[in-house]
Scaffold this motif. Structure first.
Motif, PDB file in Angstrom:
ATOM      1  N   ASP A 760       0.833  -1.198   0.000  1.00  0.00           N
ATOM      2  CA  ASP A 760       0.000   0.000   0.000  1.00  0.00           C
ATOM      3  C   ASP A 760       0.868   1.248   0.000  1.00  0.00           C
ATOM      4  O   ASP A 760       1.827   1.350   0.784  1.00  0.00           O
ATOM      5  CB  ASP A 760      -0.932   0.022   1.221  1.00  0.00           C
ATOM      6  CG  ASP A 760      -2.015  -1.050   1.104  1.00  0.00           C
ATOM      7  OD1 ASP A 760      -2.490  -1.279  -0.019  1.00  0.00           O
ATOM      8  OD2 ASP A 760      -2.372  -1.643   2.138  1.00  0.00           O
ATOM      9  N   ASP A 762       0.634   5.820  -0.382  1.00  0.00           N
ATOM     10  CA  ASP A 762      -0.275   6.960  -0.319  1.00  0.00           C
ATOM     11  C   ASP A 762      -0.394   7.674  -1.660  1.00  0.00           C
ATOM     12  O   ASP A 762      -1.414   8.315  -1.937  1.00  0.00           O
ATOM     13  CB  ASP A 762       0.193   7.950   0.755  1.00  0.00           C
ATOM     14  CG  ASP A 762       0.119   7.334   2.144  1.00  0.00           C
ATOM     15  OD1 ASP A 762      -0.979   6.865   2.515  1.00  0.00           O
ATOM     16  OD2 ASP A 762       1.149   7.294   2.843  1.00  0.00           O
ATOM     17  N   GLY A 785      -7.116  -1.020 -13.024  1.00  0.00           N
ATOM     18  CA  GLY A 785      -6.981  -2.083 -12.037  1.00  0.00           C
ATOM     19  C   GLY A 785      -6.201  -3.284 -12.538  1.00  0.00           C
ATOM     20  O   GLY A 785      -6.362  -4.398 -12.015  1.00  0.00           O
ATOM     21  N   ARG A 790      -3.758  -2.745  -5.865  1.00  0.00           N
ATOM     22  CA  ARG A 790      -4.611  -2.679  -4.659  1.00  0.00           C
ATOM     23  C   ARG A 790      -5.567  -1.487  -4.685  1.00  0.00           C
ATOM     24  O   ARG A 790      -6.717  -1.592  -4.287  1.00  0.00           O
ATOM     25  CB  ARG A 790      -3.716  -2.600  -3.416  1.00  0.00           C
ATOM     26  CG  ARG A 790      -2.938  -3.890  -3.142  1.00  0.00           C
ATOM     27  CD  ARG A 790      -2.338  -3.852  -1.753  1.00  0.00           C
ATOM     28  NE  ARG A 790      -1.647  -5.095  -1.424  1.00  0.00           N
ATOM     29  CZ  ARG A 790      -1.224  -5.413  -0.213  1.00  0.00           C
ATOM     30  NH1 ARG A 790      -1.425  -4.581   0.797  1.00  0.00           N
ATOM     31  NH2 ARG A 790      -0.604  -6.548   0.003  1.00  0.00           N
ATOM     32  N   ASN A 791      -5.059  -0.323  -5.110  1.00  0.00           N
ATOM     33  CA  ASN A 791      -5.889   0.891  -5.058  1.00  0.00           C
ATOM     34  C   ASN A 791      -5.867   1.588  -6.418  1.00  0.00           C
ATOM     35  O   ASN A 791      -4.993   2.419  -6.686  1.00  0.00           O
ATOM     36  CB  ASN A 791      -5.358   1.846  -3.980  1.00  0.00           C
ATOM     37  CG  ASN A 791      -6.214   3.098  -3.867  1.00  0.00           C
ATOM     38  OD1 ASN A 791      -7.312   3.179  -4.434  1.00  0.00           O
ATOM     39  ND2 ASN A 791      -5.717   4.093  -3.137  1.00  0.00           N
ATOM     40  N   LYS A 793      -7.535   3.949  -7.435  1.00  0.00           N
ATOM     41  CA  LYS A 793      -7.805   5.387  -7.324  1.00  0.00           C
ATOM     42  C   LYS A 793      -6.677   6.131  -6.625  1.00  0.00           C
ATOM     43  O   LYS A 793      -6.832   7.296  -6.245  1.00  0.00           O
ATOM     44  CB  LYS A 793      -9.110   5.600  -6.558  1.00  0.00           C
ATOM     45  CG  LYS A 793     -10.337   5.056  -7.291  1.00  0.00           C
ATOM     46  CD  LYS A 793     -11.617   5.348  -6.524  1.00  0.00           C
ATOM     47  CE  LYS A 793     -12.858   4.815  -7.269  1.00  0.00           C
ATOM     48  NZ  LYS A 793     -14.103   5.100  -6.551  1.00  0.00           N
ATOM     49  N   ILE A 794      -5.524   5.500  -6.432  1.00  0.00           N
ATOM     50  CA  ILE A 794      -4.395   6.119  -5.752  1.00  0.00           C
ATOM     51  C   ILE A 794      -3.971   7.392  -6.484  1.00  0.00           C
ATOM     52  O   ILE A 794      -3.956   7.427  -7.713  1.00  0.00           O
ATOM     53  CB  ILE A 794      -3.205   5.125  -5.671  1.00  0.00           C
ATOM     54  CG1 ILE A 794      -2.076   5.704  -4.802  1.00  0.00           C
ATOM     55  CG2 ILE A 794      -2.700   4.736  -7.049  1.00  0.00           C
ATOM     56  CD1 ILE A 794      -0.979   4.701  -4.521  1.00  0.00           C
TER      57      ILE A 794
END
Length: 836
Positions: A760, A762, A785, A790-791, A793-794
């Motif tokens: 992960d 930020d 994706g 994992r994200n 929309k990071i």
């Protein structure tokens, strides 16, 4: 057949093929000897057979034999063999590259085949005419002739002819940008060829289908069809073209898949066969492809060697399109080597060749139109002669009948009727001549109008292509220069904060300011390019006016000291520190004006002053007056009207003494006027100059408050840095550490995706220009994706050396949230990160 075993089989097959080719000359030699003992029709057939045998390897000898067959056919008045001889002459001219002459002879052959009602000959000629129109880029006409051949072969139930025509129709559709229709025709040809065991057309259909999938980047599908075609060519009973072209196609697929070693293996197999056979066209193409493979694997010296060899051969055989592609690749290769002089030389040669191609294509089109006009005119003349003969015969018959049945009538009545008849014929002839002249004039005017429209369209396309190439070149230069300068400025910033010696700090600040000055010089060229094509847009962001003035003056400190110039600046005490505007544009204007003042002053003073003329309190605005005054050579009244024009200097003598390209003041004028101001100059020859401009800014009253809030509770972030340059990645990591963040480095977009799937983060700091997968592709993959990110929309922040507007638009379109350019501004970076 498995791919990993294919090179071994190919080497064995190549050896067998070369041995077979060397043994082919024996039958040809025996046929040549037989010519001396034959005559009549048998000799014509022998000449035509030999002409076909020599066609691909010795087209000149093929042409000589076909001409001899034509002369003998004319002597014997054998129209069928005359038509076949004309067809062979046309084919030989096509192989020699004289498409217009080939087209003329094919039309003559077609006419004779039509007169003798030889359907096979008509279909064969129609297909050949369609192929030449394809070469000349006239795809609608090519499609008409291929359809004509296809219709005849269907009526004749000639399966081989049907398959061949279907493939030709498919090739036209592919060139017209209709791959679905092309594939439909190829598949029909494939099925018919399989049913009839027609190996030659089966091979052509497989290769054509493979080409459709390769152009559509479906490499695995293309490889399947190419490999099946190769397996057919390897059969002992196959009679057709050599496998060099198929091997080259497989090499293209492997290169596109990134399997460069396998691609080179196939290219070398193709090259050996082509050289043994003497197929210069394929040799030039294969040398170019080998050069591209070496370029893409970073073996630039080997790439240059093969590209140059391919360029020279393409030049010898007048293969202009391959020569153009090779010149473009050489320019790109020297750009990667940072040899911009060589890159520019090849780029100029590439541009000239583009013009030559344009001239050649235009000449071909004019020649085709002229040929079509001559053929139509000849047909019309033949028709007129036939009508005149028919009319004469009818008139004589009527006259005889008239004399027999009306001989008893009065002589006066006969004279009257005869005169009326002659008058009517005369009027009809006059009317026909008038109509013919009118049609000719209309046709000529229409033809001129179409040609003019076509020339304008082609010229516009060429101009757009040249402008696009120029912008790509400027973007590359900008990126390559900004990347190392980012490292220089970044390490200067890091060292300044850790250095305790004030003299060292001052020197490092001057190094940093001089580096920023260098960036400003490069930005002049880029800005002018953007201004020229209407893509320059000013920003509106908060900036520190005090910091900009101090930075620009420090950048010229050493230049001023070396010339014994007293460089000073005065900043009004009541001027607010932070305001809104475009700091880069203001910095660029000041760099150019102060740089010119120092350049044209040998000794004396250069004074920079910024004062507040009037505050506009009701709108939180201020009006600032900027002045740059020097004691240099000055500017005459006449030259003051010219200095703000593009590429203008004071005069040629000053240009040689002081340097420069004459863009600085042009850009200053553009930026000042875009910001709502006006720039002017006061000067006299020999008494110095003073440049002035006034701008209105909105004050940023909340700037200091925002900083205090951020400093009270800064965010601690864990960041992923996607950056392939080691020095730049070290600079970014150090900046982030200073701001209290942690980070990990990914050498390209692909590695970044793998890390985002495992850990992960930020936010992501994304470089754009990276190997394997660039920043644009990586961002699109994140948003989609892909790779189990994992994200999706990071936050993704562009951190790149590309400074052109096009790249900023591409970045936002791909899904990035912010766009920062190198050299890195740590304050901007901190502000963006704290806003996440």
């Amino acid at each position: 057949m498995k791919i990993n075993k294919l090179p071994f089989y190919l080497s064995v097959f190549t050896a067998c093929l070369i041995f077979a080719l060397k043994s082919v000359s024996a039958p040809i030699d025996s046929l040549e000897a037989k010519l001396l003992t034959t005559s009549g029709i048998e000799k014509i057939d022998l000449l035509i057979s030999l002409s076909n045998s020599y066609l691909n390897q010795h087209p000149q000898r093929s042409l000589e034999l076909a001409n001899e067959a034509l002369e003998l056919s004319l002597t014997l008045q054998d129209h069928k063999r005359e038509a076949t001889s004309l067809y062979c002459i046309a084919d030989a001219n096509r192989v020699k590259g004289d498409n217009i002459k080939a087209l003329d002879f094919h039309f003559q052959a077609l006419k004779l085949f039509d007169q003798s009602d030889d359907k096979e000959g008509i279909a064969k000629s129609a297909n050949s005419i369609g192929r030449i129109y394809r070469f000349l880029g006239n795809y609608p006409l090519a499609l008409d002739y291929h359809h004509k051949a296809l219709y005849i072969y269907y009526n004749l139930e000639n399966e081989q002819g049907i398959s061949s025509s279907l493939i030709n129709v498919g090739v036209v559709y592919r060139n017209l940008g209709k791959p679905d229709l092309a594939l439909e025709n190829y598949m029909k040809a494939l099925n018919k060829s399989r049913e009839n065991n027609d190996l030659k057309n089966l091979t052509s259909a497989l290769i054509s289908i493979g080409n459709v999938y390769w152009y559509d980047n479906e490499n695995n599908k293309a490889l399947t069809f190419y490999e099946e075609a190769l397996s057919i060519v390897q059969q002992d009973d196959f009679e057709g073209e050599h496998p060099g072209g198929i091997l080259n196609n497989i090499g293209n697929v492997q290169r596109q898949l990134g399997n460069f070693s396998e691609a080179l293996n196939y290219y070398n197999q193709s090259l050996n066969i082509s050289r043994e056979i003497g197929d210069k066209n394929l040799i030039a193409i294969t040398l170019k492809n080998i050069g591209i493979s070496y370029k893409e694997t970073g073996k630039l010296s080997q790439a240059i060697q093969f590209l140059n060899e391919g360029k020279e051969l393409a030049q010898q055989i007048h293969l202009l399109r391959i020569q153009r592609e090779t010149l473009d690749q050489l320019s790109q290769t020297y750009t990667l080597l940072a040899d911009y002089k060589k890159a520019l030389e090849y780029y100029i040669e590439y541009s000239k060749l583009n013009d030559s191609l344009f001239d050649e294509e235009t000449s071909n089109k004019i020649s085709v139109l002229q040929l079509q006009h001559e053929l139509k005119e000849k047909e019309q003349q033949d028709t007129i002669v036939e009508k005149d003969v028919e009319l004469k015969s009818t008139k004589e018959k009527n006259l005889r009948n008239f004399i027999i049945f009306i001989s008893l009538l009065a002589i006066s009545l006969i004279v009257i009727l005869w005169n009326r008849y002659k008058l009517k014929i005369k009027k009809n002839n006059e009317l026909r001549l008038l109509n013919a002249d009118l049609e000719r004039r209309v046709e000529e005017r229409t033809k001129r109008f179409r040609e003019e429209n076509e020339h304008r369209r082609i010229a516009q396309e060429q101009a757009e292509l040249a402008n696009e190439t120029k912008n790509r070149f400027l973007a590359t230069i900008s990126h390559e220069v900004r990347t190392p300068i980012n490292a220089i400025i970044g390490f200067c910033d890091l060292t300044i904060d850790s250095e305790s010696d004030e003299d060292h700090k001052l020197n490092l600040k001057r190094v940093k300011d001089s580096s920023e000055h260098l960036l400003a010089l490069i930005k002049d060229i880029l800005d002018y390019s953007q201004i020229e094509c209407g893509k320059m847009e000013l920003k509106n962001e908060s900036f520190n006016i005090h910091k900009i003035i101090e930075s620009v003056v420090n950048a010229y400190y050493l230049d001023a000291s070396s010339k014994e110039i007293n460089l000073s600046y005065e900043l009004g005490g009541n001027i607010p520190k932070f305001m809104f505007g475009d700091p880069d544009a203001i910095r660029q204007v000041l760099y150019n004006l102060i740089g010119n003042a120092i350049k044209f002053t040998d000794k004396g003073d250069v004074e920079v002053a910024v004062i507040m003329e009037e505050p506009l309190l009701e709108k939180d605005q201020v009006k600032l007056h900027f002045s740059i005054k020097d004691s240099g050579i000055g500017i005459s009244k006449l030259k003051q009207k010219l200095i703000f024009m593009d590429f203008t200097q004071i005069d040629t003598t000053e240009s040689r003494k002081y340097g420069g390209v004459g863009l600085g003041l042009t850009i200053c004028k553009y930026f000042v006027e875009q910001m709502g101001g006006k720039i002017s100059v006061k000067s006299e020859k020999g008494q110095g100059s003073e440049f002035e401009f006034t701008l209105v800014f909105k004050v940023d009253k909340n700037k200091s408050v925002k900083k205090e809030i951020k400093n009270e509770a800064p965010k601690q972030l864990h960041l992923l840095v996607a950056e392939d340059n080691m020095l730049n990645s070290q600079v970014v990591s150090a900046f982030l550490k200073r701001l209290g963040h942690t980070s990990k480095i990914a050498g390209n977009g692909k590695i970044a995706l793998e890390l985002l799937a495992k850990e992960d983060f930020d936010a992501v700091l994304m470089d754009i220009e990276m190997p394997e997968m660039d920043g644009i592709e990586a961002t699109e993959a994140i948003r989609n994706g892909d790779e189990n990110v994992r994200n999706p929309k990071i936050p993704v922040i562009a951190l790149t050396a590309h400074a052109l507007k096009d790249y900023e638009e591409k970045s936002y379109k791909a899904g990035m949230d912010s766009y920062l350019t190198k050299p890195i501004d740590i304050d901007k970076l901190s502000e963006v990160l704290q806003s996440i």
